[in-house]
Write a protein that holds these residues in place. Structure first.
Motif, PDB file in Angstrom:
ATOM      1  N   SER A 160      -3.739   1.320  -2.821  1.00  0.00           N
ATOM      2  CA  SER A 160      -5.184   1.515  -2.973  1.00  0.00           C
ATOM      3  C   SER A 160      -5.496   2.204  -4.290  1.00  0.00           C
ATOM      4  CB  SER A 160      -5.726   2.338  -1.806  1.00  0.00           C
ATOM      5  OG  SER A 160      -5.614   1.635  -0.594  1.00  0.00           O
ATOM      6  N   GLY A 207      -8.342   4.379   1.726  1.00  0.00           N
ATOM      7  CA  GLY A 207      -8.166   3.068   1.126  1.00  0.00           C
ATOM      8  C   GLY A 207      -9.484   2.334   0.944  1.00  0.00           C
ATOM      9  N   ASP A 208      -9.450   1.345   0.103  1.00  0.00           N
ATOM     10  CA  ASP A 208     -10.648   0.538  -0.163  1.00  0.00           C
ATOM     11  C   ASP A 208     -10.757  -0.518   0.922  1.00  0.00           C
ATOM     12  OD1 ASP A 208     -12.650  -1.058  -1.098  1.00  0.00           O
ATOM     13  OD2 ASP A 208     -11.946  -1.060  -3.182  1.00  0.00           O
ATOM     14  N   LEU A 253      -5.833  -0.142   7.255  1.00  0.00           N
ATOM     15  CA  LEU A 253      -5.734   0.555   5.986  1.00  0.00           C
ATOM     16  C   LEU A 253      -5.817   2.050   6.232  1.00  0.00           C
ATOM     17  CD1 LEU A 253      -5.524   0.004   2.951  1.00  0.00           C
ATOM     18  CD2 LEU A 253      -8.007   0.184   2.839  1.00  0.00           C
ATOM     19  N   HIS A 263       0.824  -1.216   0.000  1.00  0.00           N
ATOM     20  CA  HIS A 263       0.000   0.000   0.000  1.00  0.00           C
ATOM     21  C   HIS A 263       0.853   1.260   0.000  1.00  0.00           C
ATOM     22  CE1 HIS A 263      -3.210   2.834   0.761  1.00  0.00           C
ATOM     23  NE2 HIS A 263      -2.444   3.361   1.709  1.00  0.00           N
TER      24      HIS A 263
END
Length: 662
Positions: free
Chosen positions: A589, A617-618, A613, A581
């Motif tokens: 992301s 972020g997803d 996250l 990430h």
């Protein structure tokens, strides 16, 4: 000589006296016959009474008196007293010819012959109007000042004699200190001081300073009549007369308790803000360190697991590798605690029944703490569930119990108690609402103020080198704050400590955990895959591709999101993407969004050194927390291909918590 002798003097001497009397203009000097009729009149009488000699001779002197004095018989009484006692002297209002009044000092002397016969009276009058006006002005000023001082209620204003005894008392003094004038007049002002100030000689020091320097000013605690204390601003001024002799002291006291309390509250708020900012800065630093450390651990863990699979014929080497792997596990536990303090762990909050949670771990707790420690539970019959991550909460409680055990060298009793609490708006740093207070109480050595102030700081420990990481309480602090609660620590040296976890109540019913065995087995992937591994850290990327190949997959490498998109757009077959990430220019992301826009069917696994996250972020992406080994990588690949997002499974509380206390 006597007046009777002067009356019988020669005519030449009489003339000289007449010239003398007529020359006096500041005094009215005239003679009355025995009945009070005026028989002589000098220039002074004419000047300030207004009558010419021709107008007043033969008139009764009572016309100079006010109507009230005449009605009271004062003119006649003055003559009677003069005749009987040889003199009459008084001051009072007299009336001029034009009707105006003036304040007069009057003397009436009887005049007798040598035989003692009364033949009249000598009357001398002086106009003291200016002095009277000045005295009246002064009196009014003093009265107004007295009323002013007495009317002040926000300040205690009073006088002391040179020895420090109270000589007057205003309304403000009565309101602030509680004493009536009759209770305090004549008492020494030291009674307003606290016993400790009296022992230090503060009252006398104030008087001495005012005596030498003219003024003394200070702030301190003073005592009211009822024994309560208040914070006072005090001024003592030296008072001297016209000759410079000290006749006493003026003392002004103001109750500044509210101001002092406001300043104290402001100071505490500023201190709390500074502490919060410091902890936030440390948290950011700690989170960054944990991220980088997790990358290093990922490389070490993967390499060690691959090495162990390739070295099968040497037990000694296998033992060394296993020992190194245990070190990696301890390092991972350490970074997990660092992330917990930094509030960057991935929590799975849900309704938790604290009674069931504590009962479920009581046997394990007792084994961990040893036989010298007794656990006592004090829970109410009914207790609302809290909203928290049960696995992380168990780890936090284990830390607290281990800390409590270590604080009691000879053993003892550890109490865990719970109660429901309501927090009103604006009372503290908690949001208004319903909470459960969960407290762990020990009777150990306790902490002094300096240690208590740093107890929740990361890496701060009072244990010996190698015996504690200093992350136990900081982890608990991070967990509770991330859960929407608060950590409170109360401790006293030699008495013990109480650590309180304030957790928000949940409105839902606690759920029963599913059998962990149901989710423990990874779903097998359907045949070998082509996996694109993306990471800007070369060590991590190399180990990821090596582990993928060892699992039977074909691994492609990309050092950036742009390079990964270039490979995919080149037409290469890609079954799965595993991406870091935290990469520069384009995060994992953002790369996932770009991939889904062009290849919506390609599964994506997001690897991160943070346990949660970051914002933006997803949250639906399959996650692979660092550090990860072969097992974690295999599970992540299988779940991603099966379309089942999975986060890190909660870690079981371990004995390592013992080394994580302050």
């Amino acid at each position: 000589m006597e007046r009777t002798e002067r009356f019988a003097a020669s005519s030449s001497e009489e003339g000289r006296y007449r010239l003398l009397v007529d020359a006096i203009t500041d005094y009215a000097i005239y003679m009355l016959d025995p009945g009070g009729v005026i028989v002589s009149w000098n220039a002074g009488a004419q000047r300030f009474k207004g009558y010419a000699e021709s107008e007043i001779l033969g008139e009764h002197y009572s016309r100079f008196f006010t109507d009230g004095d005449r009605e009271a018989g004062l003119p006649q009484r003055a003559l009677q007293i003069a005749a009987a006692e040889g003199r009459f002297e008084t001051e009072g209002w007299r009336v001029r010819k034009d009707g105006t009044r003036f304040w007069a000092h009057a003397i009436v002397d009887p005049i007798r012959l040598a035989t003692g016969e009364l033949i009249g009276y000598a009357k001398i009058t002086r106009d003291l109007s200016e002095r009277k006006i000045a005295e009246e002005t002064l009196r009014r000023s003093e009265e107004q000042f007295r009323l002013l001082v007495n009317g002040v209620t926000d300040y205690a204003i009073f006088m002391l004699d040179p020895d420090g005894c109270v000589t007057n008392w205003n309304q403000g003094a009565q309101r602030i200190k509680g004493y009536r004038p009759d209770e305090i007049m004549g008492q020494h002002f030291s009674r307003f001081y606290t016993p400790e100030d009296r022992e230090r000689g503060e009252p006398q020091r104030g008087l001495t300073t005012a005596l030498v320097e003219g003024r003394f000013e200070t702030e301190g605690w003073r005592v009211r009549k009822d024994g309560t204390r208040f914070c006072a601003h005090v001024v003592i001024e030296r008072i001297t007369n016209d000759a410079g002799v000290v006749i006493g002291f003026a003392k002004i006291t103001r109750d500044v308790t509210e101001r002092a309390e406001a300043q104290r509250a402001l100071s505490e708020a500023n201190e709390a803000l500074a502490q919060s900012q410091k902890m936030e800065a440390i948290g950011q630093l700690t989170g960054g360190i944990a991220h980088d450390f997790n990358n290093l651990l990922t490389a070490v863990l993967g390499s060690l697991e691959l090495a162990r699979k390739r070295v099968t014929d040497d037990p000694a080497v296998q033992g060394l590798i296993d020992n190194a792997l245990r070190g990696v596990e301890r390092g991972a536990s350490l970074t997990q605690r660092m992330l917990a303090f930094a509030r960057r762990q991935d929590l799975e909050p849900r309704p938790v029944d604290l009674r069931e949670l504590v009962e479920g771990m009581s046997a394990f707790l007792q084994r961990s703490l040893g036989p010298q420690v007794t656990i006592v539970t004090r829970f109410p019959v009914r207790l609302a569930p809290v909203q928290a991550d049960p696995v992380q909460l168990e780890t936090a409680l284990l830390n607290l119990f281990v800390n409590a055990r270590d604080a009691m060298e000879a053993g003892g009793e550890i109490v865990i108690e719970a109660s429901e609490q309501t927090v009103n708006p604006g009372l503290n740093d908690l949001a208004a609402g319903r909470y459960v207070r969960l407290a762990v109480i020990d009777t150990g050595e306790g902490m002094d103020e300096a240690t208590l102030a740093r107890a929740a700081e990361p890496f701060f420990t009072t244990k010996g080198i190698g015996k504690g990481t200093g992350l136990g309480l900081s982890m608990v602090h991070g967990l509770v704050r991330q859960s929407g609660g608060r950590l409170s620590i109360k401790s006293q040296k030699g008495v013990g400590s109480t650590v309180e976890l304030w957790l928000p109540q949940s409105q839902d019913v606690p759920v029963v955990d599913a059998d962990p065995q149901e989710t423990a087995t990874p779903h097998a992937a359907t045949g070998p895959l082509v996996v694109l591994a993306v990471d800007d850290d070369g060590l991590v990327l190399m180990n990821t591709t090596a582990m993928l190949e060892d699992l039977g997959h074909t691994a492609l490498e990309a050092f950036s999101a742009a390079e990964a998109l270039e490979l995919m757009r080149a037409g290469r077959r890609i079954d799965l993407v595993i991406t870091d990430h935290a990469m520069p220019r384009m995060t994992g992301s953002q790369l996932a969004e770009a991939i889904r826009a062009e290849w919506p069917d390609v599964p994506i696994v997001l690897a991160t050194g943070y346990a949660e996250l970051p914002p933006g972020g997803d949250r639906s992406l399959q996650k692979l927390p660092k550090p990860f080994g072969m097992r974690e990588l295999e599970v992540a690949v299988a779940d991603a291909m099966a379309g089942r997002p999975r986060g890190r499974s909660p870690e079981t509380a371990s004995g390592e918590a013992a080394a994580s206390s302050p």
